[in-house]
Design a protein around this motif. Structure first.
Motif, PDB file in Angstrom:
ATOM      1  N   ASP A 116      25.110  20.641  51.265  1.00 60.59           N
ATOM      2  CA  ASP A 116      25.383  19.663  50.224  1.00 60.59           C
ATOM      3  C   ASP A 116      26.520  20.187  49.356  1.00 60.59           C
ATOM      4  OD1 ASP A 116      24.266  21.594  48.529  1.00 60.59           O
ATOM      5  OD2 ASP A 116      22.380  20.519  48.266  1.00 60.59           O
ATOM      6  N   SER A 191      32.716  11.542  44.583  1.00 64.53           N
ATOM      7  CA  SER A 191      31.274  11.637  44.820  1.00 64.53           C
ATOM      8  C   SER A 191      30.807  13.081  44.807  1.00 64.53           C
ATOM      9  CB  SER A 191      30.927  10.986  46.156  1.00 64.53           C
ATOM     10  OG  SER A 191      31.189   9.601  46.135  1.00 64.53           O
ATOM     11  N   PHE A 192      29.633  13.302  44.184  1.00 62.81           N
ATOM     12  CA  PHE A 192      28.994  14.617  44.065  1.00 62.81           C
ATOM     13  C   PHE A 192      29.799  15.581  43.206  1.00 62.81           C
ATOM     14  CE2 PHE A 192      28.298  13.016  48.462  1.00 62.81           C
ATOM     15  CZ  PHE A 192      27.007  12.562  48.271  1.00 62.81           C
ATOM     16  N   LEU A 198      27.673   9.186  42.780  1.00 58.76           N
ATOM     17  CA  LEU A 198      28.626   8.705  43.765  1.00 58.76           C
ATOM     18  C   LEU A 198      29.848   8.147  43.053  1.00 58.76           C
ATOM     19  CD1 LEU A 198      26.306   6.839  46.300  1.00 58.76           C
ATOM     20  CD2 LEU A 198      27.066   9.227  46.344  1.00 58.76           C
ATOM     21  N   THR A 238      25.123   4.626  42.707  1.00 53.36           N
ATOM     22  CA  THR A 238      24.177   5.697  42.987  1.00 53.36           C
ATOM     23  C   THR A 238      22.745   5.182  42.990  1.00 53.36           C
ATOM     24  OG1 THR A 238      25.713   7.250  41.928  1.00 53.36           O
ATOM     25  CG2 THR A 238      23.468   8.017  42.318  1.00 53.36           C
ATOM     26  N   ALA A 241      22.416   3.308  46.414  1.00 56.19           N
ATOM     27  CA  ALA A 241      22.496   4.038  47.678  1.00 56.19           C
ATOM     28  C   ALA A 241      21.785   5.386  47.662  1.00 56.19           C
ATOM     29  CB  ALA A 241      23.969   4.248  48.070  1.00 56.19           C
ATOM     30  N   ARG A 242      21.759   6.063  46.504  1.00 58.42           N
ATOM     31  CA  ARG A 242      21.189   7.408  46.436  1.00 58.42           C
ATOM     32  C   ARG A 242      20.397   7.595  45.151  1.00 58.42           C
ATOM     33  NH1 ARG A 242      23.347  11.604  49.326  1.00 58.42           N
ATOM     34  NH2 ARG A 242      21.619  12.727  48.378  1.00 58.42           N
ATOM     35  N   ASP A 244      17.910   9.209  44.626  1.00 57.80           N
ATOM     36  CA  ASP A 244      17.449  10.588  44.474  1.00 57.80           C
ATOM     37  C   ASP A 244      18.385  11.404  43.591  1.00 57.80           C
ATOM     38  OD1 ASP A 244      19.103  10.115  46.952  1.00 57.80           O
ATOM     39  OD2 ASP A 244      19.135  12.318  46.957  1.00 57.80           O
ATOM     40  N   LEU A 245      19.674  11.056  43.604  1.00 53.17           N
ATOM     41  CA  LEU A 245      20.622  11.782  42.752  1.00 53.17           C
ATOM     42  C   LEU A 245      20.376  11.487  41.280  1.00 53.17           C
ATOM     43  CD1 LEU A 245      23.928  11.308  44.803  1.00 53.17           C
ATOM     44  CD2 LEU A 245      22.412  13.304  44.767  1.00 53.17           C
TER      45      LEU A 245
END
Length: 269
Positions: A116, A191-192, A198, A238, A241-242, A244-245
């Motif tokens: 990651d 992103s990240f 994102l 985010t 799509a994610r 969890d972030l």
């Protein structure tokens, strides 16, 4: 024993005019039976420029060169039976010991911890490291136990070998090094990056394409509002799509919630 030119011959080519301020090149050694796959990929675009400028010192080694039999064989059938072939320990140990590459030596393997951006940031802070690309059914366990330092997986997928993963690691790590990117802000906002979200959607000309216009805020010239819009879109994207972030950041705070109410999400399929 190497395949692909090293950039270590450019010690004075860093961007800084004061060599005492310039970071040293990031040395990455890659061990593979297909070293040209990695060397060729890393000769184009951002990585090619990084090698030419001395930011990246990439050295690709052919494990077959360390094989001692006439056929340069690097694999054999597994003890106990089973499908496929296993990479033998002798040529791998010999190839690594002949070079004495920078550590850690990392095996690219589906059994490793998942790569990651935090791991990429860790590797980018090192002076160098090495990657071992497995093939066939994998490498002899004695390589894992007594030679490599770590195992990394680039995702919950199985590939025919580690070369694609090695290219991914080299690019992800190198682009975080000073001087690798044309715009040093890019790694912070994508992103990240520093926000842990994102990246927001991006638009360019024309302002209206087939009846689909660019959001008015981006054409307003109001830079403070544009930045609020961009952060809101990072949050929307985010969450979609994610999520969890978002959870890793401790959820949404009051300011985030306000931005989500102020700006609707850009359209997605």
């Amino acid at each position: 024993m190497t395949n692909g030119a090293s950039t270590s011959g450019h010690p004075g080519s860093a961007a800084s005019t004061d060599p005492t301020d310039a970071p040293g090149p990031l040395r990455i050694d890659v061990f593979s039976i297909f070293p040209s796959v990695v060397a060729d990929f890393c000769s184009a675009s951002t990585l090619g420029r990084a090698r030419a400028s001395g930011v990246l010192d990439l050295r690709c080694h052919d494990v077959r060169d360390a094989a001692t039999d006439p056929h340069r064989s690097v694999d054999d059938s597994p003890f106990g039976g089973g499908a496929g072939m296993v990479m033998k320990p002798e040529p791998i140990f010999a190839a690594v010991e002949a070079v004495d590459p920078p550590r850690p030596l990392i095996l690219l393997s589906p059994g490793g911890r998942r790569l990651d951006q935090r791991e990429v940031e860790r590797l980018s802070g090192l002076d160098g490291f090495s990657l071992l690309c497995g093939r066939y059914e994998g490498v002899d366990q004695r390589v894992v136990a007594y030679l490599v330092d770590e195992e990394i997986s680039v995702g919950d997928v199985v590939l025919s070998g580690g070369e694609v993963g090695a290219c991914l690691v080299v690019e992800a790590v190198t682009r975080l090094r000073d001087g690798a990117m044309g715009n040093p802000i890019s790694p912070l906002t994508e992103s990240f990056g520093s926000s842990g979200l994102l990246e927001e959607p991006q638009y360019t000309r024309p302002a209206d394409f087939r009846g689909h216009p660019v959001p008015d805020v981006l054409l307003s010239g109001d830079h403070a509002r544009i930045e609020r819009y961009r952060r809101a879109q990072r949050l929307h994207r985010t969450l979609r799509a994610r999520p969890d972030l978002i959870e890793e950041r401790g959820g949404l705070d009051d300011a985030d919630a306000t931005l989500l109410e102020e700006f609707a999400a850009d359209p997605y399929h």
